[in-house]
Design a protein around this motif. Structure first.
Motif, mmCIF file in Angstrom:
data_model
loop_
_atom_site.group_PDB
_atom_site.id
_atom_site.type_symbol
_atom_site.label_atom_id
_atom_site.label_comp_id
_atom_site.label_asym_id
_atom_site.label_seq_id
_atom_site.Cartn_x
_atom_site.Cartn_y
_atom_site.Cartn_z
ATOM 1 N N PHE A 135 0.816 -1.214 0.000
ATOM 2 C CA PHE A 135 0.000 0.000 0.000
ATOM 3 C C PHE A 135 0.851 1.265 0.000
ATOM 4 N N ALA A 136 1.991 1.232 0.633
ATOM 5 C CA ALA A 136 2.888 2.388 0.562
ATOM 6 C C ALA A 136 3.300 2.636 -0.880
ATOM 7 N N ASP A 137 3.564 1.558 -1.628
ATOM 8 C CA ASP A 137 3.925 1.695 -3.037
ATOM 9 C C ASP A 137 2.749 2.226 -3.860
ATOM 10 N N VAL A 138 1.537 1.730 -3.587
ATOM 11 C CA VAL A 138 0.346 2.232 -4.286
ATOM 12 C C VAL A 138 0.193 3.735 -4.034
ATOM 13 N N ILE A 139 0.403 4.155 -2.804
ATOM 14 C CA ILE A 139 0.284 5.578 -2.457
ATOM 15 C C ILE A 139 1.367 6.390 -3.173
ATOM 16 N N ARG A 140 2.589 5.905 -3.179
ATOM 17 C CA ARG A 140 3.673 6.610 -3.893
ATOM 18 C C ARG A 140 3.329 6.782 -5.374
ATOM 19 N N ARG A 141 2.810 5.715 -5.988
ATOM 20 C CA ARG A 141 2.441 5.799 -7.402
ATOM 21 C C ARG A 141 1.313 6.812 -7.612
ATOM 22 N N GLY A 142 0.356 6.849 -6.683
ATOM 23 C CA GLY A 142 -0.718 7.834 -6.768
ATOM 24 C C GLY A 142 -0.196 9.253 -6.628
ATOM 25 N N GLN A 143 0.813 9.425 -5.776
ATOM 26 C CA GLN A 143 1.433 10.749 -5.628
ATOM 27 C C GLN A 143 2.174 11.143 -6.897
ATOM 28 N N GLU A 144 2.911 10.196 -7.472
ATOM 29 C CA GLU A 144 3.642 10.481 -8.711
ATOM 30 C C GLU A 144 2.693 10.831 -9.851
ATOM 31 N N ALA A 145 1.498 10.228 -9.840
ATOM 32 C CA ALA A 145 0.506 10.511 -10.878
ATOM 33 C C ALA A 145 -0.278 11.792 -10.602
ATOM 34 N N GLY A 146 -0.070 12.366 -9.413
ATOM 35 C CA GLY A 146 -0.748 13.605 -9.072
ATOM 36 C C GLY A 146 -2.172 13.456 -8.568
ATOM 37 N N VAL A 147 -2.602 12.225 -8.252
ATOM 38 C CA VAL A 147 -3.974 12.033 -7.770
ATOM 39 C C VAL A 147 -4.065 11.973 -6.249
#
Length: 195
Positions: A135-147
């Protein structure tokens, strides 16, 4: 064992035993479940069960792995379907599987019944850390995508996501402890996380 039961390959039989064990653990508990009950559920004898799994503990550990595998597959599908709103979809998917054993149910059983078993305790610690890291990785990816808000700490937020799973499971087991508060908590978390 039923005479009309089709003959399964060794791998299919092992999967059938595993699914039966998960159902029995759901209805009962780690301590309450017996290998005889699991064998009956699978339509086999205990000696056949022991060919696939050496002990009830081995079955429980395999159930932990199987439930995490299923949950992770659902989470990855939610991520692929809607990366912008995947955290909510993952939570919805988790709660939608009421007829199946949920990952956190096994964790709660391990905490309450198997905490004295060092092997199970180690496996649950490892798995909770793996779920957190996912989930930390999912959150990081969401941050990188700007969402997702960039200033949120992915490690801290992943622990909150794990804690929310525990709280939701407690709510489910107690028949609605949180009432309408559960949806308000979810809405507040969505608003806090999304950019």
């Amino acid at each position: 064992m039923s005479a009309t039961r089709p003959r399964l390959s060794a791998e299919a039989r092992r999967q059938d035993v595993l699914e039966s064990a998960c159902r029995v653990f759901t209805r009962s508990s780690y301590l309450g479940a017996t290998t005889a009950e699991i064998a009956r559920e699978a339509g086999i004898t205990e000696p056949i069960l022991y060919r696939h799994f050496g002990s009830k503990r081995d079955l429980y550990l395999a159930c932990l792995d199987e439930t995490w595998r299923g949950f992770r597959e659902g989470a990855e599908q939610a991520l692929a379907d809607d990366p912008d709103r995947c955290l909510g979809a993952i939570a919805d998917s988790y709660m939608g599987k009421k007829s199946k054993l949920r990952l956190v149910d096994l964790w709660i059983q391990a905490l309450s019944e198997a905490s004295g078993d060092a092997v199970i305790a180690k496996a649950v610690r490892r798995q909770i850390r793996e779920v957190h890291d996912f989930f930390a990785d999912v959150i990081r990816r969401g941050q990188e995508a700007g969402v997702l808000h960039a200033e949120r700490d992915p490690a801290a937020e992943a622990w909150i996501f794990v804690a929310a799973g525990l709280l939701t499971t407690i709510d489910h087991r107690l028949g609605g402890l949180l009432g309408d508060d559960l949806e308000r908590v979810r809405a507040a978390r969505r608003a806090y996380m999304h950019a």
